[in-house]
Enzyme design. Structure first.
Site, mmCIF file in Angstrom:
data_model
loop_
_atom_site.group_PDB
_atom_site.id
_atom_site.type_symbol
_atom_site.label_atom_id
_atom_site.label_comp_id
_atom_site.label_asym_id
_atom_site.label_seq_id
_atom_site.Cartn_x
_atom_site.Cartn_y
_atom_site.Cartn_z
ATOM 1 N N HIS A 115 109.184 -42.330 -34.937
ATOM 2 C CA HIS A 115 109.200 -42.749 -33.750
ATOM 3 C C HIS A 115 107.733 -42.855 -33.116
ATOM 4 O O HIS A 115 106.996 -41.576 -33.544
ATOM 5 C CB HIS A 115 110.149 -41.836 -32.493
ATOM 6 C CG HIS A 115 110.257 -42.579 -31.329
ATOM 7 N ND1 HIS A 115 109.286 -42.088 -30.227
ATOM 8 C CD2 HIS A 115 111.319 -43.100 -30.676
ATOM 9 C CE1 HIS A 115 109.765 -42.751 -29.206
ATOM 10 N NE2 HIS A 115 111.249 -42.966 -29.369
ATOM 11 N N ASP A 191 110.550 -33.629 -35.488
ATOM 12 C CA ASP A 191 111.320 -34.140 -34.408
ATOM 13 C C ASP A 191 112.631 -34.340 -34.472
ATOM 14 O O ASP A 191 113.251 -34.855 -35.351
ATOM 15 C CB ASP A 191 110.676 -35.556 -34.373
ATOM 16 C CG ASP A 191 111.296 -36.620 -33.475
ATOM 17 O OD1 ASP A 191 112.400 -36.029 -32.800
ATOM 18 O OD2 ASP A 191 110.877 -37.794 -33.187
ATOM 19 N N GLN A 194 117.263 -36.958 -32.940
ATOM 20 C CA GLN A 194 118.116 -37.588 -33.245
ATOM 21 C C GLN A 194 118.981 -36.706 -34.090
ATOM 22 O O GLN A 194 120.035 -37.243 -34.721
ATOM 23 C CB GLN A 194 117.912 -39.089 -34.267
ATOM 24 C CG GLN A 194 117.178 -40.040 -33.256
ATOM 25 C CD GLN A 194 117.994 -40.406 -32.105
ATOM 26 O OE1 GLN A 194 119.161 -40.288 -32.124
ATOM 27 N NE2 GLN A 194 117.155 -40.906 -31.081
ATOM 28 N N LYS A 217 119.785 -37.315 -24.649
ATOM 29 C CA LYS A 217 120.272 -37.910 -26.160
ATOM 30 C C LYS A 217 121.542 -36.989 -26.479
ATOM 31 O O LYS A 217 122.163 -37.379 -27.636
ATOM 32 C CB LYS A 217 119.292 -38.068 -27.177
ATOM 33 C CG LYS A 217 118.221 -38.924 -27.088
ATOM 34 C CD LYS A 217 117.412 -39.103 -28.007
ATOM 35 C CE LYS A 217 115.979 -39.877 -27.688
ATOM 36 N NZ LYS A 217 116.011 -41.287 -27.438
ATOM 37 N N CYS A 357 110.583 -48.264 -30.898
ATOM 38 C CA CYS A 357 109.652 -47.547 -30.806
ATOM 39 C C CYS A 357 109.095 -47.103 -32.246
ATOM 40 O O CYS A 357 108.989 -45.951 -32.260
ATOM 41 C CB CYS A 357 109.928 -46.216 -29.945
ATOM 42 S SG CYS A 357 109.975 -46.788 -28.195
HETATM 43 C C1 LIG Z 1 113.469 -39.741 -33.316
HETATM 44 C C2 LIG Z 1 112.955 -39.947 -31.767
HETATM 45 N N1 LIG Z 1 111.858 -39.111 -31.606
HETATM 46 C C3 LIG Z 1 111.328 -39.242 -30.293
HETATM 47 C C4 LIG Z 1 112.077 -39.811 -29.461
HETATM 48 C C5 LIG Z 1 111.443 -39.785 -27.951
HETATM 49 O O1 LIG Z 1 112.364 -39.294 -26.991
HETATM 50 P P1 LIG Z 1 112.166 -39.271 -25.253
HETATM 51 O O2 LIG Z 1 112.029 -40.626 -25.166
HETATM 52 O O3 LIG Z 1 113.316 -38.730 -24.931
HETATM 53 O O4 LIG Z 1 111.005 -38.437 -25.369
HETATM 54 C C6 LIG Z 1 113.098 -40.567 -29.606
HETATM 55 C C7 LIG Z 1 113.878 -41.288 -28.671
HETATM 56 O O5 LIG Z 1 113.869 -42.622 -28.565
HETATM 57 C C8 LIG Z 1 113.628 -40.493 -30.935
HETATM 58 O O6 LIG Z 1 114.784 -41.261 -31.212
#
Ligand SMILES: Cc1ncc(COP(=O)(O)O)c(C=O)c1O
Lengths: 401, 121
Positions: A115, A191, A194, A217, A357
């Site tokens: 992401h 990270d 997910q 999430k 993203c």
């Molecule tokens: C794998 C992953 N990392 C990071 C994020 C970023 O999360 P947030 O927008 O809650 O900071 C997301 C969410 O879209 C994600 O799916």
């Protein structure tokens, strides 16, 4: 199969809503909504500041939530830092750790499936410091190609646990073992945005150094997220924000900071958010994370089978449901993902479309955008059937008559 | 309202003025990073009039149909007229209403056109 749609009030108002964008954010259970409302209705005082009853209660509930988070991921309570979301947690690591420890010539390793929030900070860091930016590639099934040569001299490894596009569950524990063998002092950032909502996680067992995830999430409110870090690292890091609550003593000449986690929680936090995240964890724990995962495998398996019957539809990522989280990215030849999503919306089906993203990943896949359906505990096979019917309407719309 | 009306689908499946011009007066392109739409235009300008225009690129039904209808509409018009065109003109051409996200798709061709004519010396 779990069927708990009745716990989610959104379905009361919109009975035929087919929500397939839980990777972006999940729906909220009545219990989570009640927890937010309870705080604002009955004890909406600041934390740590008052000696009066409702402030003490707010503080107690806020700290209870921290304990719940800690237990949920197998961590120590003081190592749980409440922030806004995964993005902020990763940026805290970037500012408070990486800025001070990454130097010219160091190697920073990440992957092509990240992401943007776990890609851009490290890419920028490398540009600023003159460090080397290295990337794990993926194979045709969307799995990481773990070239041993990439592990040499790695000072920072930043990796997603589960891909938000391909669904790939990375063998994080194994990779960490390897990278530590090659570089005992390597710092590992995972990270978990997910992963934590969908499967049992134990950060000690994984042996990473930092782990980040977002409350929204996993049934929790938006605006509350978690950074877990090893005490020894957090203790040595400079604060991210300066201000109230994070100091132990301030004079005109100098300031002493509080211990972790408070050192990193300047200002009034998202009190209701943290408390309601605790409620979300209660809800998930009551179901049991093993059951949550099992349900997701069943739904994903069914969806993979049904979607693969749709004409001209291409699915990205691992072929088996057990190898992936509850997310399926796909394209349909000749139809832009935005159009797919828009026509599905006319049937009350919510899916995501765009680059999710993850632009470097889409470049790698050779597509500008994808459509993505993703699942959670309230997703049913009936939802998948509706999706497939909806996709038939999409294709029919674009068929020349 | 159904936005996938015949006029949109026809212009998507068989866009007008799709292709390249060999020796254009100016050309330029732009993309919409959120959805990956990417539209470029070649134009020939004589005496302040657009005498030929072609576009190419990738996009959703809305952006491609918009480019098709827009290029058809501006052929033969003078630059000052085109500079005056705005969102309402595009929505009139398409004959639909759009949510904010999809509006960006519809307006991308006009943005490209404005950018392209701004490059004329
Ligand atoms: C794998 C992953 N990392 C990071 C994020 C970023 O999360 P947030 O927008 O809650 O900071 C997301 C969410 O879209 C994600 O799916």
């Amino acid at each position: 199969m779990i069927n708990i749609k009745s716990d989610f009030p959104i379905f009361r108002g919109q009975k035929d809503l087919v929500y397939l964008d839980s990777t972006a954010t999940t729906l909220k259970s009545q219990s989570v909504i009640n927890a937010v409302s309870d705080y604002y209705s009955n004890y909406s005082a600041n934390v740590f500041r008052g000696v009066y009853k409702i402030s003490e209660k707010a503080t107690e509930e806020y700290e209870k939530a921290r304990e719940k988070v800690a237990n949920f991921i197998g961590a120590k309570v003081e190592e749980i830092i409440f922030l806004r979301n995964t993005t902020e947690a990763l940026n805290l690591i970037y500012y408070s750790w990486a800025q001070n420890y990454i130097k010219k010539g160091d190697v920073v390793l990440t992957s092509i499936m990240e992401h943007h929030s776990n890609f851009v900070p490290w890419q920028q860091l490398c540009k600023q410091k003159g460090a080397e930016f290295k990337i794990f590639d993926i194979d045709e099934n969307g799995k990481l190609i773990l070239h041993k040569s990439l592990l040499t001299n790695v000072k920072l490894l930043a990796l997603t646990h589960v891909s938000n596009v391909l669904g790939t569950i990375n063998p994080v524990k194994e990779i960490i073992k390897q990278v530590r063998l090659a570089n005992p002092n390597c710092v590992v950032v995972v990270d978990g945005a997910q992963a934590v909502p969908h499967m049992k996680i134990n950060v000690v067992d994984l042996d990473c150094d930092f782990y980040c995830f977002s409350g929204h999430k996993m049934l929790g409110p938006t605006g509350i997220g978690v950074l877990w870090g090893k005490k020894i690292l957090l203790d040595g890091m400079t604060p991210f924000n300066y201000g109230g609550e994070m100091i132990s003593r301030v004079t005109v000449e100098k300031t002493d900071f509080k211990q972790i986690p408070y050192k990193f929680e300047a200002g009034t936090p998202h009190i209701a958010g943290a408390i309601a995240l605790g409620t979300a964890i209660d809800y998930l724990s009551k179901i049991g994370m093993d059951k949550v995962r099992k349900h997701e495998i069943e739904i994903t398996d069914y969806a993979l089978k049904e979607l693969s019957k749709v004409d001209k539809l291409k699915i990205y990522g691992p072929t088996l449901a057990v190898e992936r989280g509850g997310v399926i990215a796909f394209t349909i030849e000749g139809i832009h993902p935005h159009d797919i999503a828009q026509i599905l919306d006319s049937e009350n089906i919510c899916i995501r479309s765009g680059n999710q993203c993850a632009m470097p990943l889409h470049q790698k896949l050779g597509i500008a955008a994808s459509a993505r359906a993703s699942f959670y505990i309230y997703t049913t096979k009936n939802d998948i059937d509706k999706l497939v019917l909806g996709l038939k309407k999409v294709i029919w719309t674009f068929t020349e008559k | 309202m159904d936005i996938y009306r015949e006029i949109i689908l026809d212009n998507y499946n068989h866009p007008h003025n799709f292709g390249r011009i060999l020796k254009p007066t100016v050309s330029s392109g732009q993309n919409n990073p959120s959805c990956g739409d990417d539209i470029s235009m070649d134009i020939i300008v004589k005496n302040n009039l657009i005498t030929d225009i072609k576009f190419h690129g990738l996009g959703c039904a809305i952006s491609i149909a918009s480019a098709s209808l827009l290029t058809e509409n501006v052929l033969g018009k003078n630059i000052d007229q085109i500079n005056m065109m705005n969102k309402d003109d595009i929505l009139k051409l398409l004959g639909i209403t759009l949510t904010p996200t999809r509006l960006k798709c519809a307006l991308l061709p006009l943005e490209v056109l404005h950018k392209t004519i701004s490059l004329i010396q």
